[in-house]
Scaffold this motif. Structure first.
Motif, PDB file in Angstrom:
ATOM      1  N   ASN A 191       0.775  -1.142   0.213  1.00  0.00           N
ATOM      2  CA  ASN A 191      -0.133   0.183  -0.035  1.00  0.00           C
ATOM      3  C   ASN A 191       0.728   1.297   0.098  1.00  0.00           C
ATOM      4  N   ALA A 192       2.073   1.221   0.746  1.00  0.00           N
ATOM      5  CA  ALA A 192       2.897   2.480   0.716  1.00  0.00           C
ATOM      6  C   ALA A 192       3.492   2.641  -0.757  1.00  0.00           C
ATOM      7  N   PHE A 193       3.815   1.236  -1.579  1.00  0.00           N
ATOM      8  CA  PHE A 193       4.181   1.554  -2.800  1.00  0.00           C
ATOM      9  C   PHE A 193       3.045   2.136  -3.468  1.00  0.00           C
ATOM     10  N   ARG A 194       1.879   1.619  -3.472  1.00  0.00           N
ATOM     11  CA  ARG A 194       0.650   2.177  -4.335  1.00  0.00           C
ATOM     12  C   ARG A 194       0.501   3.574  -4.097  1.00  0.00           C
ATOM     13  N   LEU A 195       0.995   4.235  -2.854  1.00  0.00           N
ATOM     14  CA  LEU A 195       1.015   5.652  -2.674  1.00  0.00           C
ATOM     15  C   LEU A 195       2.249   6.480  -3.340  1.00  0.00           C
ATOM     16  N   LYS A 204       0.387  14.944 -13.404  1.00  0.00           N
ATOM     17  CA  LYS A 204      -0.308  14.539 -14.535  1.00  0.00           C
ATOM     18  C   LYS A 204      -1.950  14.787 -13.941  1.00  0.00           C
ATOM     19  N   THR A 205      -2.233  16.171 -14.354  1.00  0.00           N
ATOM     20  CA  THR A 205      -3.713  16.479 -13.800  1.00  0.00           C
ATOM     21  C   THR A 205      -4.659  15.538 -14.360  1.00  0.00           C
ATOM     22  N   GLY A 206      -5.497  15.030 -13.630  1.00  0.00           N
ATOM     23  CA  GLY A 206      -6.808  14.227 -14.061  1.00  0.00           C
ATOM     24  C   GLY A 206      -6.245  12.934 -13.907  1.00  0.00           C
ATOM     25  N   THR A 207      -4.869  12.377 -13.797  1.00  0.00           N
ATOM     26  CA  THR A 207      -4.499  10.906 -14.209  1.00  0.00           C
ATOM     27  C   THR A 207      -4.670  10.525 -12.650  1.00  0.00           C
ATOM     28  N   VAL A 208      -4.499  10.977 -11.621  1.00  0.00           N
ATOM     29  CA  VAL A 208      -4.465  10.170 -10.056  1.00  0.00           C
ATOM     30  C   VAL A 208      -5.880  10.455  -9.700  1.00  0.00           C
ATOM     31  N   ASP A 209      -6.277   9.295  -9.085  1.00  0.00           N
ATOM     32  CA  ASP A 209      -7.729   9.491  -8.398  1.00  0.00           C
ATOM     33  C   ASP A 209      -7.291   9.742  -6.985  1.00  0.00           C
ATOM     34  N   VAL A 210      -7.453  11.024  -6.521  1.00  0.00           N
ATOM     35  CA  VAL A 210      -6.940  11.504  -5.399  1.00  0.00           C
ATOM     36  C   VAL A 210      -7.939  10.692  -4.155  1.00  0.00           C
ATOM     37  N   SER A 211      -9.163  10.607  -4.594  1.00  0.00           N
ATOM     38  CA  SER A 211     -10.122  10.071  -3.546  1.00  0.00           C
ATOM     39  C   SER A 211      -9.540   8.533  -3.177  1.00  0.00           C
ATOM     40  N   GLU A 212      -8.925   7.888  -4.283  1.00  0.00           N
ATOM     41  CA  GLU A 212      -8.466   6.549  -4.005  1.00  0.00           C
ATOM     42  C   GLU A 212      -7.114   6.506  -3.034  1.00  0.00           C
ATOM     43  N   PHE A 213      -6.276   7.461  -3.403  1.00  0.00           N
ATOM     44  CA  PHE A 213      -5.126   7.828  -2.753  1.00  0.00           C
ATOM     45  C   PHE A 213      -5.584   7.797  -1.242  1.00  0.00           C
ATOM     46  N   GLN A 218      -6.782   6.037   4.663  1.00  0.00           N
ATOM     47  CA  GLN A 218      -7.657   6.197   5.902  1.00  0.00           C
ATOM     48  C   GLN A 218      -7.921   4.611   5.959  1.00  0.00           C
ATOM     49  N   ASN A 219      -7.911   3.639   5.045  1.00  0.00           N
ATOM     50  CA  ASN A 219      -8.685   2.292   5.208  1.00  0.00           C
ATOM     51  C   ASN A 219      -7.667   1.138   4.911  1.00  0.00           C
ATOM     52  N   GLN A 220      -6.554   1.084   4.624  1.00  0.00           N
ATOM     53  CA  GLN A 220      -5.512   0.345   4.208  1.00  0.00           C
ATOM     54  C   GLN A 220      -4.399   0.192   5.127  1.00  0.00           C
ATOM     55  N   PRO A 221      -3.714  -0.972   5.563  1.00  0.00           N
ATOM     56  CA  PRO A 221      -2.696  -0.942   6.459  1.00  0.00           C
ATOM     57  C   PRO A 221      -1.643  -0.184   5.760  1.00  0.00           C
ATOM     58  N   LEU A 222      -0.878   0.672   6.764  1.00  0.00           N
ATOM     59  CA  LEU A 222       0.455   1.160   6.167  1.00  0.00           C
ATOM     60  C   LEU A 222       1.455   1.054   7.504  1.00  0.00           C
ATOM     61  N   MET A 223       2.736   1.335   7.065  1.00  0.00           N
ATOM     62  CA  MET A 223       3.678   1.078   7.968  1.00  0.00           C
ATOM     63  C   MET A 223       3.797   2.082   9.174  1.00  0.00           C
ATOM     64  N   VAL A 349       0.104  18.250   2.153  1.00  0.00           N
ATOM     65  CA  VAL A 349       0.373  19.765   1.813  1.00  0.00           C
ATOM     66  C   VAL A 349      -0.372  19.947   0.207  1.00  0.00           C
ATOM     67  N   ARG A 350      -0.534  19.000  -0.471  1.00  0.00           N
ATOM     68  CA  ARG A 350      -1.392  19.123  -1.650  1.00  0.00           C
ATOM     69  C   ARG A 350      -2.720  19.091  -1.351  1.00  0.00           C
ATOM     70  N   GLY A 351      -3.136  18.435  -0.251  1.00  0.00           N
ATOM     71  CA  GLY A 351      -4.771  18.446  -0.064  1.00  0.00           C
ATOM     72  C   GLY A 351      -5.330  17.010  -0.418  1.00  0.00           C
TER      73      GLY A 351
END
Length: 490
Positions: A191-195, A204-213, A218-223, A349-351
């Motif tokens: 999951n950290a690598f996904r981020l 790349k505006t519009g490429t990243v699904d910020v809601s998925e990030f 919020q919901n997946q395990p991280l270190m 920082v990016r919101g």
């Protein structure tokens, strides 16, 4: 009767063929194996990949004094497709996991595919992805090239699938030298690598699904600590030692870069003492290890002969001896807790997430100090938690002094850069391009910093039509050049 004899003879012939086939099976070349026997070597190779000193010259951390280093002066040319060879074992591990119906190995296979393809596409641009690694199964030896956008989309899909598979599994992963089979720890790294992959595409505006990030955060395990970092630990045993142990390269013309040392000095960063030695002149003058003036580097933009003269006079620091004299030294981080926290700090920082960017930044710096406190025991007193707090209180390290979003991101990027000495491979090189040229890399006048590497000659020899089509699509016909900007930076 004659027909019966013919049928009998045919049956004997078939039986003889079956026996002959059985006799022709080489027991020393098995066609099947348990995936755990593949996993160990896959991990060992992947966690050591994309390393060496090459990125350190390009990142202005090292200089060469006995010849012109192509990476120091950004004169490189062709890259390597060696990762595809590593992924043949990954492909086989996935197949064997599916054969024995143990999907945990399939999940780890997807992670290692994503990891290698991430580095491949950043190195070149478009690469074979959907049609790659099918030579054995489909006898397909000239794969088409996928667009870089399609490769990134595939990487993120495979990482999600890997996490989802492990979330449903109760198996313990045998053969695992990273997390000793712990599924939750692997999910945290994945999951950290996904981020990390998502943040790579921040421009790349519009490429990243910020809601998925945000959902992953919020919901997946991280270190949650340095101890959970994705790292390979070395042992003082044959074939398990630190890769640069006893390397002859450290005794030749390898010295520290002045710009890297200056950045550490300006911030009164005690990691300086861990990374390099005092100059010969400083030692002779009796200066203490923690005297920041005892360290000096060579100018990376100067001719190597000039730097050699300065080094001969005893005024240039060498790489700390521990990197070639300690058989264990420090682990190699594929992605550590500190880097994860810096990724999250930038996202805040990016919101992209609702979190305190300053606290995330501070936790990252403390984690880096903790890493060296754990693994460079001789210098542990310089990187204690108290030392980290003192460091963060200094104005040019203090997050509260950064007012604008750009200043905050630059603080974060600088910390990622400062902790990448012999770690993180080319990460800071790509970060430099992603955030618009920060931190600056000193070089001779007129020298441009490349964006990519030229495709291997083997592709021109054996897959010419597809590599030519990919070059034309990306950069224009015949423009397989290092100064061409790939999709992720356009």
């Amino acid at each position: 009767m004659k027909n019966i004899l013919i049928l009998f003879a045919a049956l004997i012939g078939l039986a003889s063929c079956d026996n002959l086939q059985e006799m022709n099976v080489n027991p020393n070349l098995p066609t099947e194996t348990h995936p755990q026997l593949l996993l160990t070597n896959i991990e060992w190779e992947a966690f050591r990949a994309y390393r060496g000193t090459s990125p350190l010259y390009a990142l202005k951390m090292l200089v060469q004094t006995d010849g012109e280093n192509t990476n120091q002066y950004y004169k490189w040319a062709r890259g390597s497709y060696g990762a595809y060879s590593d992924m043949r074992d990954v492909t086989k591990m996935i197949e064997e996991g599916e054969r024995i119906n143990d999907m945990t190995y399939v999940a780890l296979g997807k992670f290692f595919r994503a990891y290698h393809f991430y580095n491949l596409t950043l190195t070149f641009g478009d690469v074979p992805y959907s049609a790659a690694l099918k030579g054995e199964a489909e006898e397909s030896y000239a794969p088409i090239y996928d667009t870089q956008q399609a490769v990134f989309e595939g990487i993120l899909t495979e990482l999600k699938e890997a996490n989802d598979i492990l979330a449903e599994s109760n198996n313990i992963i045998a053969g695992d030298i990273i997390y000793q089979g712990d599924l939750t720890s692997w999910r945290k790294l994945i999951n950290a690598f996904r981020l990390k992959v998502m943040l790579t595409l921040s421009e790349k505006t519009g490429t990243v699904d910020v809601s998925e990030f945000s959902s992953i955060y919020q919901n997946q395990p991280l270190m949650e600590s340095v101890e959970e970092s994705g790292q390979v630990v070395f042992l003082d045993q044959q074939n398990n030692r630190y890769p640069d142990f006893n390397s002859s390269g450290f005794s030749s013309g390898m010295y520290m870069d002045s710009t890297f040392i200056q950045r550490l000095q300006e911030r009164e960063d005690p990691r300086l003492f861990i990374y390099c030695t005092q100059t010969k002149s400083a030692k002779e003058a009796g200066k203490a290890i923690d005297d920041f003036t005892a360290y000096e580097g060579g100018d990376p933009a100067a001719p190597y002969g000039e730097v050699n003269q300065k080094a001969t006079q005893g005024n240039v620091s060498k790489v700390n001896e521990r990197y070639h004299q300690d058989p264990v030294n420090e682990p190699y981080l594929l992605l550590g807790y500190s880097e994860q926290q810096l990724i999250l700090a930038e996202a805040a920082v990016r919101g992209w997430i609702s979190a305190d960017a300053g606290l995330l930044y501070e936790s990252a710096v403390k984690a880096s100090f903790k890493f060296y406190e754990l693994y460079s025991e001789e210098y542990a007193t310089y990187v204690t938690e108290e030392a980290a707090n003192d460091y963060l209180a200094k104005s040019n390290n203090n997050f509260t002094t950064a007012v604008t979003e750009e200043e905050q991101i630059q603080l974060i990027i600088m910390q990622k850069y400062l902790q990448s000495f012999f770690q993180l491979g080319w990460t800071s090189f790509y970060e430099y391009h992603r955030v618009g040229g920060y931190p600056s890399f000193r070089r001779p006048s007129g020298v441009e910093i490349p964006y990519r590497w030229i495709y291997p000659q083997s592709e021109y020899n054996y897959n010419a039509a597809n590599v030519t089509e990919a070059i034309t699509r990306q950069f224009g016909e015949g423009n397989d050049l290092i100064n061409q900007m790939p999709w992720w930076l356009e």
